[in-house]
Write a protein that holds these residues in place. Structure first.
Motif, PDB file in Angstrom:
ATOM      1  N   ALA A  19       0.829  -1.212   0.000  1.00 32.44           N
ATOM      2  CA  ALA A  19       0.000   0.000   0.000  1.00 32.44           C
ATOM      3  C   ALA A  19       0.863   1.262   0.000  1.00 32.44           C
ATOM      4  CB  ALA A  19      -0.964   0.002   1.176  1.00 32.44           C
ATOM      5  N   ARG A  20       1.848   1.286  -0.879  1.00 34.48           N
ATOM      6  CA  ARG A  20       2.745   2.440  -0.962  1.00 34.48           C
ATOM      7  C   ARG A  20       2.008   3.660  -1.509  1.00 34.48           C
ATOM      8  NH1 ARG A  20       7.794   0.575  -4.396  1.00 34.48           N
ATOM      9  NH2 ARG A  20       8.241   2.798  -4.158  1.00 34.48           N
ATOM     10  N   HIS A  21       2.432   4.849  -1.065  1.00 33.34           N
ATOM     11  CA  HIS A  21       1.864   6.077  -1.605  1.00 33.34           C
ATOM     12  C   HIS A  21       2.355   6.276  -3.035  1.00 33.34           C
ATOM     13  CE1 HIS A  21       1.108  10.399  -2.207  1.00 33.34           C
ATOM     14  NE2 HIS A  21       0.156  10.252  -1.287  1.00 33.34           N
ATOM     15  N   PHE A  22       1.509   6.858  -3.836  1.00 36.37           N
ATOM     16  CA  PHE A  22       1.827   7.103  -5.246  1.00 36.37           C
ATOM     17  C   PHE A  22       3.179   7.790  -5.412  1.00 36.37           C
ATOM     18  CE2 PHE A  22       1.670   9.728  -9.063  1.00 36.37           C
ATOM     19  CZ  PHE A  22       1.169   8.865 -10.018  1.00 36.37           C
ATOM     20  N   ASP A  23       3.475   8.779  -4.563  1.00 34.68           N
ATOM     21  CA  ASP A  23       4.700   9.569  -4.730  1.00 34.68           C
ATOM     22  C   ASP A  23       5.967   8.756  -4.497  1.00 34.68           C
ATOM     23  OD1 ASP A  23       3.166  11.767  -5.319  1.00 34.68           O
ATOM     24  OD2 ASP A  23       3.328  12.667  -3.320  1.00 34.68           O
ATOM     25  N   THR A  24       5.861   7.576  -3.880  1.00 36.05           N
ATOM     26  CA  THR A  24       7.043   6.746  -3.636  1.00 36.05           C
ATOM     27  C   THR A  24       7.365   5.832  -4.815  1.00 36.05           C
ATOM     28  OG1 THR A  24       5.867   4.892  -2.589  1.00 36.05           O
ATOM     29  CG2 THR A  24       6.477   6.760  -1.180  1.00 36.05           C
ATOM     30  N   LEU A  25       6.475   5.787  -5.814  1.00 38.02           N
ATOM     31  CA  LEU A  25       6.713   4.944  -6.980  1.00 38.02           C
ATOM     32  C   LEU A  25       7.667   5.628  -7.947  1.00 38.02           C
ATOM     33  CD1 LEU A  25       3.006   3.907  -7.753  1.00 38.02           C
ATOM     34  CD2 LEU A  25       4.671   2.669  -6.349  1.00 38.02           C
ATOM     35  N   ASP A  26       8.413   4.840  -8.718  1.00 37.83           N
ATOM     36  CA  ASP A  26       9.229   5.433  -9.770  1.00 37.83           C
ATOM     37  C   ASP A  26       8.317   5.907 -10.901  1.00 37.83           C
ATOM     38  OD1 ASP A  26       8.961   3.338 -11.964  1.00 37.83           O
ATOM     39  OD2 ASP A  26       9.825   2.093 -10.384  1.00 37.83           O
ATOM     40  N   LEU A  27       8.880   6.673 -11.822  1.00 45.76           N
ATOM     41  CA  LEU A  27       8.078   7.331 -12.848  1.00 45.76           C
ATOM     42  C   LEU A  27       7.243   6.347 -13.650  1.00 45.76           C
ATOM     43  CD1 LEU A  27       7.246   9.710 -14.666  1.00 45.76           C
ATOM     44  CD2 LEU A  27       9.357   9.313 -15.977  1.00 45.76           C
ATOM     45  N   PHE A  28       7.854   5.271 -14.127  1.00 46.64           N
ATOM     46  CA  PHE A  28       7.105   4.373 -15.000  1.00 46.64           C
ATOM     47  C   PHE A  28       5.973   3.694 -14.245  1.00 46.64           C
ATOM     48  CE2 PHE A  28       6.429   0.596 -17.717  1.00 46.64           C
ATOM     49  CZ  PHE A  28       6.105   1.277 -18.888  1.00 46.64           C
ATOM     50  N   ASN A  29       6.206   3.357 -12.974  1.00 48.34           N
ATOM     51  CA  ASN A  29       5.132   2.744 -12.203  1.00 48.34           C
ATOM     52  C   ASN A  29       4.055   3.751 -11.841  1.00 48.34           C
ATOM     53  OD1 ASN A  29       5.518  -0.210 -11.726  1.00 48.34           O
ATOM     54  ND2 ASN A  29       7.552   0.497 -11.133  1.00 48.34           N
ATOM     55  N   GLN A  30       4.400   5.026 -11.723  1.00 50.91           N
ATOM     56  CA  GLN A  30       3.363   6.053 -11.577  1.00 50.91           C
ATOM     57  C   GLN A  30       2.485   6.098 -12.827  1.00 50.91           C
ATOM     58  OE1 GLN A  30       5.312   9.770 -10.659  1.00 50.91           O
ATOM     59  NE2 GLN A  30       5.443   9.315  -8.473  1.00 50.91           N
ATOM     60  N   VAL A  31       3.111   6.025 -13.988  1.00 50.88           N
ATOM     61  CA  VAL A  31       2.351   6.024 -15.239  1.00 50.88           C
ATOM     62  C   VAL A  31       1.420   4.822 -15.301  1.00 50.88           C
ATOM     63  CG1 VAL A  31       2.586   5.780 -17.746  1.00 50.88           C
ATOM     64  CG2 VAL A  31       4.054   7.386 -16.499  1.00 50.88           C
ATOM     65  N   LEU A  32       1.936   3.637 -14.961  1.00 49.91           N
ATOM     66  CA  LEU A  32       1.100   2.436 -14.958  1.00 49.91           C
ATOM     67  C   LEU A  32      -0.042   2.571 -13.956  1.00 49.91           C
ATOM     68  CD1 LEU A  32       3.742  -0.450 -15.172  1.00 49.91           C
ATOM     69  CD2 LEU A  32       2.383   0.537 -17.023  1.00 49.91           C
ATOM     70  N   ALA A  33       0.237   3.170 -12.806  1.00 50.24           N
ATOM     71  CA  ALA A  33      -0.794   3.327 -11.777  1.00 50.24           C
ATOM     72  C   ALA A  33      -1.925   4.222 -12.269  1.00 50.24           C
ATOM     73  CB  ALA A  33      -0.171   3.903 -10.506  1.00 50.24           C
ATOM     74  N   VAL A  34      -1.584   5.298 -12.962  1.00 45.71           N
ATOM     75  CA  VAL A  34      -2.626   6.186 -13.479  1.00 45.71           C
ATOM     76  C   VAL A  34      -3.444   5.475 -14.548  1.00 45.71           C
ATOM     77  CG1 VAL A  34      -3.072   8.357 -14.669  1.00 45.71           C
ATOM     78  CG2 VAL A  34      -1.304   8.253 -12.921  1.00 45.71           C
ATOM     79  N   GLY A  35      -2.776   4.729 -15.423  1.00 41.64           N
ATOM     80  CA  GLY A  35      -3.499   3.988 -16.458  1.00 41.64           C
ATOM     81  C   GLY A  35      -4.427   2.953 -15.866  1.00 41.64           C
ATOM     82  N   GLU A  36      -3.973   2.257 -14.831  1.00 48.05           N
ATOM     83  CA  GLU A  36      -4.819   1.248 -14.202  1.00 48.05           C
ATOM     84  C   GLU A  36      -5.995   1.900 -13.481  1.00 48.05           C
ATOM     85  OE1 GLU A  36      -4.352  -2.412 -11.027  1.00 48.05           O
ATOM     86  OE2 GLU A  36      -2.848  -2.084 -12.582  1.00 48.05           O
ATOM     87  N   THR A  37      -5.760   3.049 -12.864  1.00 44.99           N
ATOM     88  CA  THR A  37      -6.857   3.761 -12.211  1.00 44.99           C
ATOM     89  C   THR A  37      -7.902   4.182 -13.236  1.00 44.99           C
ATOM     90  OG1 THR A  37      -5.343   4.554 -10.499  1.00 44.99           O
ATOM     91  CG2 THR A  37      -7.430   5.724 -10.750  1.00 44.99           C
ATOM     92  N   ALA A  38      -7.456   4.691 -14.383  1.00 42.72           N
ATOM     93  CA  ALA A  38      -8.399   5.063 -15.439  1.00 42.72           C
ATOM     94  C   ALA A  38      -9.214   3.855 -15.879  1.00 42.72           C
ATOM     95  CB  ALA A  38      -7.646   5.670 -16.625  1.00 42.72           C
ATOM     96  N   ALA A  39      -8.574   2.695 -15.957  1.00 36.55           N
ATOM     97  CA  ALA A  39      -9.288   1.480 -16.356  1.00 36.55           C
ATOM     98  C   ALA A  39     -10.380   1.134 -15.350  1.00 36.55           C
ATOM     99  CB  ALA A  39      -8.300   0.328 -16.511  1.00 36.55           C
ATOM    100  N   HIS A  40     -10.111   1.311 -14.056  1.00 36.83           N
ATOM    101  CA  HIS A  40     -11.131   1.045 -13.039  1.00 36.83           C
ATOM    102  C   HIS A  40     -12.252   2.080 -13.108  1.00 36.83           C
ATOM    103  CE1 HIS A  40      -8.108  -1.698 -11.392  1.00 36.83           C
ATOM    104  NE2 HIS A  40      -9.077  -2.221 -10.664  1.00 36.83           N
ATOM    105  N   LEU A  41     -11.891   3.327 -13.306  1.00 34.15           N
ATOM    106  CA  LEU A  41     -12.903   4.380 -13.409  1.00 34.15           C
ATOM    107  C   LEU A  41     -13.837   4.126 -14.590  1.00 34.15           C
ATOM    108  CD1 LEU A  41     -10.571   7.377 -12.598  1.00 34.15           C
ATOM    109  CD2 LEU A  41     -12.586   6.749 -11.258  1.00 34.15           C
TER     110      LEU A  41
END
Length: 345
Positions: free
Chosen positions: A293-315
Motif C-alpha cells: 500500500a505504498r503512496h503514489f509519490d514513492t513509486l518510480d516514474l514508470f510505475n506512476q504512469v502504470l498506476a494512473v493507467g490502471e486507475t483510469a481502467a477502473h474508473l
C-alpha cells in the motif's frame, strides 16, 4: 533438474510436469526480477512458451539452461508468445535472426506491435493528459528519449493466432485462448490432458498484472480482463504456470482472489471520487500501491504512469456499470458520482 527449492528466480531448468521445464530468465533493472519461459519437449526439440527479454545476459542463461536438459538454442522449433511485452517477445525476435525460429502471437497484439515497430508513443502522452497526469508527460518523454538505442527491436511474428485454436506441440495439444486485458492480444495456452495452464501475465500468483497502458488502448481494458478471468473458470481447475512467480496448484483459486481484489479496488476507486477526486491522476494519488500500500509519490516514474493507467481502467468500468459518470473538458476526463435516484413513494 528438479522443481527447485530456492526462490522462483533461481537460475536453472526445473521440470514442472513430464517434458515441461520452467526456465527463469533475468530482467535487469526491473522490479519483477525474472520471467519464466517454459520449454516443452517435442521429441525432436523444444517449443518455448514466451521467450524472455532479448538481452545477451538472458540469452546466455537460456542457452545454459536448455543445455542442462540436453538441448541447444537451435533446437527451439517454435515460440508461442503470450503477449508482446519486451520480457516475453523480444528474445524470440533475436533468436529468429540467428536460427530462423518461427514466432506465433495473438492477433489482438497487431496494433501495438505496429506501434512498437514505428516507435509511436504520442498516444500514450495524450492518454496521460486525458487522465489529468500532464505533469508526467515531459518526464516520460525524457525517459523514452534516453532509452538505449541498442535495446531489443520489435518485428512482426511469423504467425498471428486469430482466436481460440488447437496447436500441436509434439504429442500434446495446446489450446490457445485469447485473454485480453493485460494487453489487447494476450493469449494463454491450455493443456487439458496434462492439466496445465501456461498463463503468461494473465494469472499471476502473487501480483496483479498492469491494465490499461499501451499505445493502442482497448476501449474497456479492465472489463476485458475481468471477462478473461471469468473465462478461466469455465475450464477444469488447472495447474498454474505463470510468467512471474512460482508454479501454483490451482488456477481457480487465484482467479477468485484476483476477481475479489478488483471488486475491492473498484469500491476504493468509487470512494475516492465521492471524496472529491475528479481525474484518474487525482484518484491514483489517493490509493495505495503494491501489496505494501505504498503512496503514489514513492513509486518510480514508470510505475506512476502504470498506476494512473490502471486507475483510469477502473474508473471506466465504474462508468460502464453506471456507478459513476464522466465528462471531458479541455481534453481532461472528469469523473463524478452518479446521482442517486429514488422511485415513487
Amino acid at each position: 533438474m528438479g522443481a527447485g527449492s530456492g526462490p522462483w528466480t533461481e537460475p536453472g531448468a526445473f521440470e514442472v510436469a513430464p517434458g515441461v521445464h520452467r526456465i527463469p530468465l533475468p530482467l535487469p533493472n526491473d522490479g519483477l526480477h525474472a520471467v519464466n519461459v517454459y520449454a516443452i519437449e517435442t521429441g525432436g526439440g523444444v517449443v518455448l512458451v514466451d521467450s524472455g527479454w532479448g538481452l545477451r545476459e538472458a540469452r546466455d542463461l537460456l542457452e545454459s539452461s536448455l543445455g542442462a536438459v540436453g538441448y541447444e538454442l537451435g533446437d527451439v522449433q517454435r515460440f508461442l508468445v503470450t503477449h508482446m511485452h519486451r520480457d516475453h517477445y523480444t528474445m524470440a525476435v533475436e533468436l529468429r535472426r540467428m536460427f530462423g525460429t518461427k514466432i506465433a502471437l495473438g492477433l489482438g497484439e497487431q496494433p501495438n506491435i505496429e506501434a512498437a515497430i514505428a516507435g509511436e508513443t504520442e498516444s500514450q502522452f495524450r492518454a496521460l493528459v486525458q487522465w489529468g497526469a500532464d505533469t508526467l508527460v515531459d518526464p516520460l518523454r525524457a525517459l523514452y528519449d534516453a532509452r538505449d538505442p541498442g535495446r531489443p527491436r520489435y518485428e512482426t511474428p511469423d504467425e498471428w493466432i486469430p482466436g481460440a485454436q488447437d496447436i500441436q506441440v509434439g504429442d500434446r495439444v495446446l489450446r490457445a485462448v485469447p485473454t485480453p486485458g493485460h494487453t489487447r492480444g494476450h493469449v494463454v495456452f491450455v493443456d487439458e490432458a496434462a492439466r496445465l495452464l501456461f498463463a503468461g501475465d494473465h494469472v499471476l500468483p502473487h501480483i496483479t498484472p498492469s491494465i490499461g497502458f499501451e499505445p493502442a488502448r482497448a476501449e474497456l481494458p479492465l472489463g476485458d480482463y475481468l471477462d478473461s478471468l471469468r473465462l478461466m473458470r469455465t475450464f477444469p481447475d488447472l495447474r498454474l504456470l505463470p510468467a512471474h512467480g512460482p508454479v501454483a496448484d490451482s488456477v481457480h483459486t487465484r482467479v477468485d482472489e484476483l476477481l475479489a481484489h478488483h471488486e475491492d479496488r473498484l469500491a476504493e476507486t468509487a470512494a475516492a471520487v465521492r471524496d472529491g477526486a475528479g481525474t484518474a491522476f487525482a484518484v491514483a494519488r489517493l490509493l495505495g500501491w503494491t501489496r505494501r500500500a505504498r503512496h503514489f509519490d514513492t513509486l518510480d516514474l514508470f510505475n506512476q504512469v502504470l498506476a494512473v493507467g490502471e486507475t483510469a481502467a477502473h474508473l471506466d468500468v465504474l462508468v460502464a456499470r453506471c456507478d459513476l459518470k464522466s465528462s471531458t473538458a479541455d481534453g481532461v476526463v472528469e469523473y463524478l458520482p452518479m446521482p442517486h435516484t429514488t422511485g415513487p413513494s
